[in-house]
Structures are given as C-alpha cells and as structure tokens.
Enzyme design. Structure first.
Site, PDB file in Angstrom:
ATOM      1  N   LYS A 101       0.739  -1.250   0.025  1.00  0.00           N
ATOM      2  CA  LYS A 101      -0.057  -0.087  -0.047  1.00  0.00           C
ATOM      3  C   LYS A 101       0.847   1.281  -0.003  1.00  0.00           C
ATOM      4  CE  LYS A 101      -4.549  -1.443   1.210  1.00  0.00           C
ATOM      5  NZ  LYS A 101      -4.414  -3.000   1.788  1.00  0.00           N
ATOM      6  N   GLU A 123      -9.463   6.825   3.729  1.00  0.00           N
ATOM      7  CA  GLU A 123     -10.500   5.961   4.226  1.00  0.00           C
ATOM      8  C   GLU A 123      -9.525   4.832   4.725  1.00  0.00           C
ATOM      9  OE1 GLU A 123     -10.219   6.179   0.941  1.00  0.00           O
ATOM     10  OE2 GLU A 123      -9.560   4.120   0.761  1.00  0.00           O
ATOM     11  N   SER A 393       1.949  -9.731  -1.278  1.00  0.00           N
ATOM     12  CA  SER A 393       1.364  -8.424  -1.087  1.00  0.00           C
ATOM     13  C   SER A 393       1.557  -7.842   0.451  1.00  0.00           C
ATOM     14  CB  SER A 393      -0.226  -8.220  -1.362  1.00  0.00           C
ATOM     15  OG  SER A 393      -0.754  -9.090  -0.662  1.00  0.00           O
TER      16      SER A 393
HETATM   17  C1  LIG Z   1      -5.050  -3.977   1.434  1.00  0.00           C
HETATM   18  C2  LIG Z   1      -4.508  -4.931   1.196  1.00  0.00           C
HETATM   19  C3  LIG Z   1      -4.820  -6.132   0.135  1.00  0.00           C
HETATM   20  C4  LIG Z   1      -5.944  -5.804  -0.722  1.00  0.00           C
HETATM   21  O1  LIG Z   1      -5.972  -4.650  -1.523  1.00  0.00           O
HETATM   22  P1  LIG Z   1      -5.616  -4.574  -3.028  1.00  0.00           P
HETATM   23  O2  LIG Z   1      -5.867  -3.347  -3.413  1.00  0.00           O
HETATM   24  O3  LIG Z   1      -6.627  -5.578  -3.791  1.00  0.00           O
HETATM   25  O4  LIG Z   1      -4.406  -5.130  -3.308  1.00  0.00           O
HETATM   26  C5  LIG Z   1      -4.012  -7.114  -0.186  1.00  0.00           C
HETATM   27  N1  LIG Z   1      -3.020  -7.405   0.669  1.00  0.00           N
HETATM   28  C6  LIG Z   1      -2.564  -6.697   1.638  1.00  0.00           C
HETATM   29  C7  LIG Z   1      -1.538  -7.037   2.388  1.00  0.00           C
HETATM   30  C8  LIG Z   1      -3.289  -5.468   2.138  1.00  0.00           C
HETATM   31  O5  LIG Z   1      -2.883  -4.603   3.062  1.00  0.00           O
END
Ligand SMILES: *Cc1c(COP(=O)(O)O)cnc(C)c1O
Length: 408
Positions: A101, A123, A393
C-alpha cells in the site's frame, strides 16, 4: 530503465479512455461539485508523470525510504513439496510498513504536495491504508485525517494507535455498518465539503477516474521490477502470475507489466469466505447470483447487491479483501479474458498461511495467503519446468490475533 528507478510502463495500454472507462467499466459517478477537482487531478497527474523531477523524487523515496526494489524469493521447499511448478514470491511484505500500500500512498502524497494541498483525507478498513497514508503524510509534513468505521476501530486497535503515533487524526464513522464502505462515504463527503484545500488519498484501484489509473500506475512498480527480476533469475518470463484481489491494487500492479506478454497467464484470487454457496464471501466474480455490474463509490464495476440494488454485506477472514466491489480494470480484464479470477476460502487461506510459514519461514498477510492458496492448488498440476510468480502483498504480523483466534 533500472529496477528501482522509473516506473512508467514502457508499453502502451488502450485503457482507460479519456473519460476514464475500461470498456463498460469505470467512469465517474460522483456529485457534480467533484468534477472540477477530478479534472484538476487528471491534469496535475499527467504533468507530474511527465516531469523528471517528480519521477526522480518518487524513485529516490521508493529506493531510500520504502526499500525498493523488493526481492524475489524462490520458494524452494514449497515447490519441491508440491512437486510441480517452481514458485517465486514477489516480496512486497518487505516494503516499509509491511505491504504494497505504501507504493500508492507515496505517489499520491507527492502529488498532493505538488498540487499545494496540505490536507489529506483517507479512508481505511483494517487500517493498512490508513497507516500507509499517515506514514507518508508524516514523511512529507501533510495533515492527515483518516475515516474509519467504529466497528473496525475496535477490531484494529493497534493500527488506530499507529496512525495516531504517526500524527494522523482518526475519525470514527458511526453510520451504516460502521465499516469500510461507510468510511469511504464519509471521506467522499469530507472531500466534497473541503474540496479546494483537500487531497483525497484513495487506497485501492477504485473510485472515480483518474483514481483507478493512478493507483495502477503507482503500483505498477511491482510488476515492472518483478518482470526484470524474473528475466535475470530464470532467463524467461513466468508462465503464471497470481495475486489476491480486494479492490485490486496489488494485482493490477503486478499484472500491468505482463499485459502484453500473452503467454503469461494472469490469475486474480478473491475472498471465498465461508464458501460461495451461502453468500458469505467477497467473490464478486464468482457468484453472479448476487454480483452484477453496478455503481459503488464513484465507479462502475461488479458489485455484490440484492435485487433492489442494496449493497450486500460481505465476509472474509482478511479485512483487505472484504469489499463489495472490485476495481473496474479487473472487470475489464476479465471480460477481455486477459485475466482469470478464482477464489480461496477462509480455511484455504489459513492453511496456506501456515504452510508458507513452515516451509519458507515467511508469515504472509491473510490477504496474500489467498494467492498462496491458489499457487498450492495449481502448482502440482503444472510441469516441473514451469514457473509461477506469486505476489506476496504483505506480511502477516497484523493478522496474528485473527489467526490465533481462528486456530484456537
Ligand atoms: C489492502 C491489502 C490487500 C488488498 O488490497 P488490493 O487493493 O486488492 O491490493 C492485499 N494485501 C494486503 C497485504 C493488503 O494490506
């Protein structure tokens, strides 16, 4: 182009069009008062992206603040255990604040600064985007206001405290279900009221044009790095790229650089929650009995809704995937059959989290564990010389309480 440097994709894409549409999806479904602000944003964004000074500052902070490029890890024990494709992990969990993020938050905050807007609103659901926004606001000396449902604030107390430590104001939202969608409504309301001085820092590849495009571009650093790293490491492109899909930002960030590589299969994994049958999930593309094209939070995409168009409550063990709509570009990629979408249930994600922890010494975020679950299902069906790239992610530290509760 170096891996840590410029991040604008070198290929061209035909989407979005001038009006912000990805085929039938996207657009701008907002109050009239926001249209001039969105127009200004499009212009400022295009100018910034064409400005070497802006690009240079972003590249410098990506490298020296966020810690990019994030590495690629070969999951050797997991791959051997599964007996099929070789699995590589793109390690967004190692970026500052522990998830992808920050890539988007940093880009948008630099843009806010460039536009002379010192007040940022954001948000947050689980608090991850709130923490990323508070972090970059501290870095750049911006005033940060984060809207968060009061139910989410109670569930995510450590993140509320983090945001406050970072100097942000966290505003409880008491309307509706007191969760993410209500927080987004309030953030948009704040932006409408204070539009001249305020920058809305949006957390996923969602919302009115140009947000889905901007977020994609700021996250595309993931795929651009990964594509180069895979070529260096394995001498070729992966056969399959897999990422989890909440709003869709980490997935679009990975997929974007591979879009013209037609031999590379792109797979998005949604939250299957308690399973599709009972409707307790957030698999917007899997359950077309309750999900169909509609408008939510300024954009047209697939939306989980009842027969009257009321937004359905969703469920996922991972807060980051627990949202009733999905980024419009994913709806487009699915319609074009350039990307495929599947889901993993809560249980499959929990198992995948434990498997990756034990076999590789990496505790993934519950969101990322959905992508890992798909890799675990799919790898054994592929030949040993095939290569799979999974976007990790984020890291799992934030999910420990949830995992402890679920495994008890
Ligand atoms: C917020 C988040 C997501 C989901 O958000 P996307 O916009 O679909 O990437 C996925 N993995 C992590 C670690 C997150 O914090």
């Amino acid at each position: 182009m170096t891996q840590s440097g410029g991040y604008i994709p070198t290929h061209t894409t035909n989407v979005p069009d001038e009006r912000g549409y990805y085929g039938d999806f996207g657009g701008r479904y907002v109050p009239e008062t926001l249209i001039p602000a969105l127009d200004d944003l499009v212009i400022a964004y295009r100018e910034a992206m064409a400005d070497p000074a802006f690009q240079g500052r972003l590249a410098d902070l990506q490298k020296n603040y966020t810690g990019r490029p994030t590495p690629i890890t070969y999951a050797e024990r997991l791959s051997e255990h599964l007996g099929g494709a070789r699995i590589y992990l793109k390690r967004e969990d190692l970026a500052h604040t522990g998830a992808h993020k920050i890539n988007n938050a940093l880009g948008q905050a630099l843009l806010a600064q460039r536009m002379g807007k010192r007040r940022v609103v954001a948000e947050t659901g689980a608090g991850q985007h709130g923490v990323a926004s508070a972090t970059v606001s501290a870095l750049l000396g911006l005033e940060c206001h984060v809207y968060m449902g009061s139910v989410d604030m109670a569930r995510q107390e450590p993140n509320v405290f983090r945001m406050k430590l970072l100097g942000a104001e966290v505003i409880p939202v008491e309307s509706g279900s007191k969760t993410l969608k209500d927080a987004i409504n309030e953030a948009i309301r704040d932006w409408v009221t204070n539009v001249n001085a305020t920058f809305y820092l949006l957390g996923s590849a969602l919302g009115p044009h140009p947000y889905p495009m901007m977020v994609r571009d700021f996250q595309s650093v993931i795929g651009i790095e990964a594509r180069g790293q895979m070529l260096d490491r394995t001498g070729r492109l992966p056969d399959v790229c897999i990422a989890c899909v909440g709003g869709g930002s980490n997935a679009i960030g990975l997929f974007h650089a591979f879009r013209d590589d037609e031999q590379v299969e792109l797979i998005g994994v949604e939250a299957g929650g308690h399973g599709i049958a009972g409707g307790e999930h957030a698999a917007r593309f899997a359950d077309l009995s309750i999900s169909r094209p509609g408008v939510l939070h300024g954009t047209r995409s697939f939306v989980m809704q009842n027969a009257d168009g009321q937004i359905m409550n969703t469920h996922s063990i991972s807060a980051g995937l627990d949202y009733a709509s999905v980024g419009p570009e994913h709806a487009y990629l699915r319609q074009q059959e350039r990307a495929y979408y599947t889901f993993a249930t809560d249980e499959e994600a929990l198992t995948a989290l434990q498997t990756l922890s034990r076999m590789e010494g990496i505790i993934p975020a519950l969101e990322s564990a959905h992508a890992v679950a798909e890799a675990i299902k799919r790898a054994p069906t592929l030949p040993k010389d095939s290569i799979m790239l999974v976007n990790l992610s984020g890291r799992g530290d934030k999910d420990l309480n949830t995992v402890i509760g679920a495994l008890a």
